[in-house]
Scaffold this motif. Structure first.
Motif, PDB file in Angstrom:
ATOM      1  N   PRO A  33       7.988  -7.322   7.446  1.00  0.00           N
ATOM      2  CA  PRO A  33       7.209  -6.075   7.579  1.00  0.00           C
ATOM      3  C   PRO A  33       6.458  -6.022   8.903  1.00  0.00           C
ATOM      4  O   PRO A  33       5.817  -6.986   9.328  1.00  0.00           O
ATOM      5  N   THR A  34       6.524  -4.871   9.541  1.00  0.00           N
ATOM      6  CA  THR A  34       5.788  -4.651  10.777  1.00  0.00           C
ATOM      7  C   THR A  34       4.337  -4.324  10.455  1.00  0.00           C
ATOM      8  O   THR A  34       3.954  -4.164   9.288  1.00  0.00           O
ATOM      9  N   LEU A  35       3.513  -4.194  11.489  1.00  0.00           N
ATOM     10  CA  LEU A  35       2.115  -3.812  11.285  1.00  0.00           C
ATOM     11  C   LEU A  35       2.025  -2.439  10.618  1.00  0.00           C
ATOM     12  O   LEU A  35       1.168  -2.195   9.761  1.00  0.00           O
ATOM     13  N   GLU A  36       2.934  -1.544  10.996  1.00  0.00           N
ATOM     14  CA  GLU A  36       2.956  -0.212  10.376  1.00  0.00           C
ATOM     15  C   GLU A  36       3.306  -0.308   8.887  1.00  0.00           C
ATOM     16  O   GLU A  36       2.708   0.370   8.049  1.00  0.00           O
ATOM     17  N   ASP A  37       4.274  -1.170   8.583  1.00  0.00           N
ATOM     18  CA  ASP A  37       4.633  -1.391   7.176  1.00  0.00           C
ATOM     19  C   ASP A  37       3.439  -1.920   6.392  1.00  0.00           C
ATOM     20  O   ASP A  37       3.132  -1.455   5.290  1.00  0.00           O
ATOM     21  N   ARG A  38       2.766  -2.902   6.980  1.00  0.00           N
ATOM     22  CA  ARG A  38       1.633  -3.518   6.290  1.00  0.00           C
ATOM     23  C   ARG A  38       0.513  -2.501   6.063  1.00  0.00           C
ATOM     24  O   ARG A  38      -0.142  -2.506   5.010  1.00  0.00           O
ATOM     25  N   ALA A  39       0.289  -1.628   7.028  1.00  0.00           N
ATOM     26  CA  ALA A  39      -0.718  -0.580   6.859  1.00  0.00           C
ATOM     27  C   ALA A  39      -0.325   0.352   5.708  1.00  0.00           C
ATOM     28  O   ALA A  39      -1.181   0.789   4.917  1.00  0.00           O
ATOM     29  N   GLY A  40       0.989   0.631   5.601  1.00  0.00           N
ATOM     30  CA  GLY A  40       1.457   1.467   4.491  1.00  0.00           C
ATOM     31  C   GLY A  40       1.249   0.791   3.156  1.00  0.00           C
ATOM     32  O   GLY A  40       0.858   1.440   2.172  1.00  0.00           O
ATOM     33  N   PHE A  41       1.477  -0.528   3.105  1.00  0.00           N
ATOM     34  CA  PHE A  41       1.263  -1.263   1.858  1.00  0.00           C
ATOM     35  C   PHE A  41      -0.204  -1.214   1.451  1.00  0.00           C
ATOM     36  O   PHE A  41      -0.535  -1.033   0.280  1.00  0.00           O
ATOM     37  N   VAL A  42      -1.095  -1.378   2.431  1.00  0.00           N
ATOM     38  CA  VAL A  42      -2.537  -1.340   2.136  1.00  0.00           C
ATOM     39  C   VAL A  42      -2.928   0.022   1.564  1.00  0.00           C
ATOM     40  O   VAL A  42      -3.704   0.109   0.606  1.00  0.00           O
ATOM     41  N   LYS A  43      -2.372   1.087   2.135  1.00  0.00           N
ATOM     42  CA  LYS A  43      -2.680   2.424   1.636  1.00  0.00           C
ATOM     43  C   LYS A  43      -2.167   2.607   0.200  1.00  0.00           C
ATOM     44  O   LYS A  43      -2.861   3.176  -0.654  1.00  0.00           O
ATOM     45  N   LYS A  44      -0.953   2.124  -0.071  1.00  0.00           N
ATOM     46  CA  LYS A  44      -0.405   2.252  -1.428  1.00  0.00           C
ATOM     47  C   LYS A  44      -1.234   1.465  -2.437  1.00  0.00           C
ATOM     48  O   LYS A  44      -1.458   1.924  -3.556  1.00  0.00           O
ATOM     49  N   LEU A  45      -1.694   0.292  -2.033  1.00  0.00           N
ATOM     50  CA  LEU A  45      -2.532  -0.503  -2.925  1.00  0.00           C
ATOM     51  C   LEU A  45      -3.864   0.200  -3.176  1.00  0.00           C
ATOM     52  O   LEU A  45      -4.386   0.191  -4.296  1.00  0.00           O
ATOM     53  N   ALA A  46      -4.425   0.833  -2.133  1.00  0.00           N
ATOM     54  CA  ALA A  46      -5.675   1.579  -2.307  1.00  0.00           C
ATOM     55  C   ALA A  46      -5.473   2.774  -3.236  1.00  0.00           C
ATOM     56  O   ALA A  46      -6.325   3.068  -4.092  1.00  0.00           O
ATOM     57  N   ASP A  47      -4.333   3.462  -3.089  1.00  0.00           N
ATOM     58  CA  ASP A  47      -4.026   4.588  -3.988  1.00  0.00           C
ATOM     59  C   ASP A  47      -3.891   4.103  -5.432  1.00  0.00           C
ATOM     60  O   ASP A  47      -4.313   4.786  -6.372  1.00  0.00           O
ATOM     61  N   ASN A  48      -3.281   2.919  -5.610  1.00  0.00           N
ATOM     62  CA  ASN A  48      -3.133   2.355  -6.944  1.00  0.00           C
ATOM     63  C   ASN A  48      -4.505   2.066  -7.566  1.00  0.00           C
ATOM     64  O   ASN A  48      -4.730   2.352  -8.752  1.00  0.00           O
TER      65      ASN A  48
END
Length: 295
Positions: A33-48
């Motif tokens: 995962p790139t930095l952009e991917d990781r930022a997307g994962f963090v956002k999805k976890l926050a939404d969860n």
């Protein structure tokens, strides 16, 4: 080492580095995962987390008596057909007689819940009969040993020790849930010291809490994580498919993993290069559970 030889080593090292980058980068996606991917994962976890917090605020209070009511999966409708329940021998909307209730094959009731058409809305017409059978099962199962229950019915559909919205367990207790019948109806067992000490039917709101809790926990432990981590946290998935939709038996770097929140209600995890990149809840309603086999 001569200057020419050092230069050749540098060239070869550079080519190897380019080849490695080419291996890790293909089809428009980086294997790690790139930095952009990781930022997307963090956002999805926050939404969860936000969805879970909102659900806890809006859910029915478990002190409300309606919390423990088991309602039909859909409104019951009269049917011109004379379709009979395959096990209980009653027609749509009919109740069990005491004689039939005394002879219910509870193992077959369990097997019905594993069938291809479990959870079909038409089966709401069997709600009263299956509810009576499940109540009989609760009386029948109490006092039986853990090993005897496993040998008789197989592994439970859900291990529910960690559902924070349910009543807390006492030290040394375990909580299992089995699905019974075509609707199906869920029954929870409390086991202590290897014996079933309590058994009761799960209310519809209670099952909603179980499904929502499982969705939250699976998302939390899956987004941005490897397949090995996901399986270690949640157990083996109910079903696995490759990206073309073909069922597979072994994990691949790119696949769709399915866990069932409740009968006929799956959550899908899409992995790419061995990492979960997307989670979809409530997808592919036509899929049916394949029961988990726990050690």
């Amino acid at each position: 080492m001569t200057r020419a030889l050092r230069f050749a080593v540098y060239i070869i090292s550079g080519l190897c580095a380019l080849l490695a980058l080419g291996y890790f980068y293909y089809d428009g996606y980086v294997r790690f995962p790139t930095l952009e991917d990781r930022a997307g994962f963090v956002k999805k976890l926050a939404d969860n987390e936000q969805s879970w917090a909102r659900y806890k605020l809006e859910r029915m209070d478990n002190k409300d008596p309606r919390y423990y009511l088991c309602r039909p999966i859909s409104p019951q409708k009269p049917s011109p057909t004379k379709f009979m329940h395959p096990l209980l021998g009653v027609k749509y909307g009919e109740m069990l007689t005491p004689r039939v209730l005394a002879n219910v094959n509870y193992k077959r009731m369990r097997e019905l819940a594993c069938g291809e058409d479990v959870g079909d809305f038409e089966y709401a017409n069997f709600h009263e009969a299956e509810l009576a059978a499940a109540e009989g099962f609760c009386k029948f199962i109490k006092g039986r040993s853990e090993s005897g229950i496993r040998e008789w019915l197989g592994a439970p559909d859900y291990f529910c020790n960690d559902v924070p919205l349910w009543e807390p367990l006492k030290p040394g207790q375990e909580r299992w849930v089995y699905d019974l019948g075509l609707e199906p109806i869920s029954v929870k067992l409390i086991l202590q010291d290897g014996v079933c000490v309590e058994s009761s039917i799960c209310g519809s709101a209670e099952i909603d809490d179980l499904a929502s809790c499982r969705e939250y926990q699976i998302c939390k432990s899956a987004i941005g994580k490897s397949i090995d981590v996901i399986v270690a946290k949640n157990g083996p998935p109910n079903q696995i498919f490759d990206l073309s939709g073909k069922p597979i038996k072994r994990h691949q770097d790119e696949e769709d993993m399915y866990y069932f929140l409740r009968a006929g209600d799956p959550i899908s995890l899409r992995t790419k290069h061995g990492v979960c990149v997307e989670v979809y809840a409530g997808v592919m309603k036509g899929m049916r559970p394949v029961r988990l086999v726990h050690p």
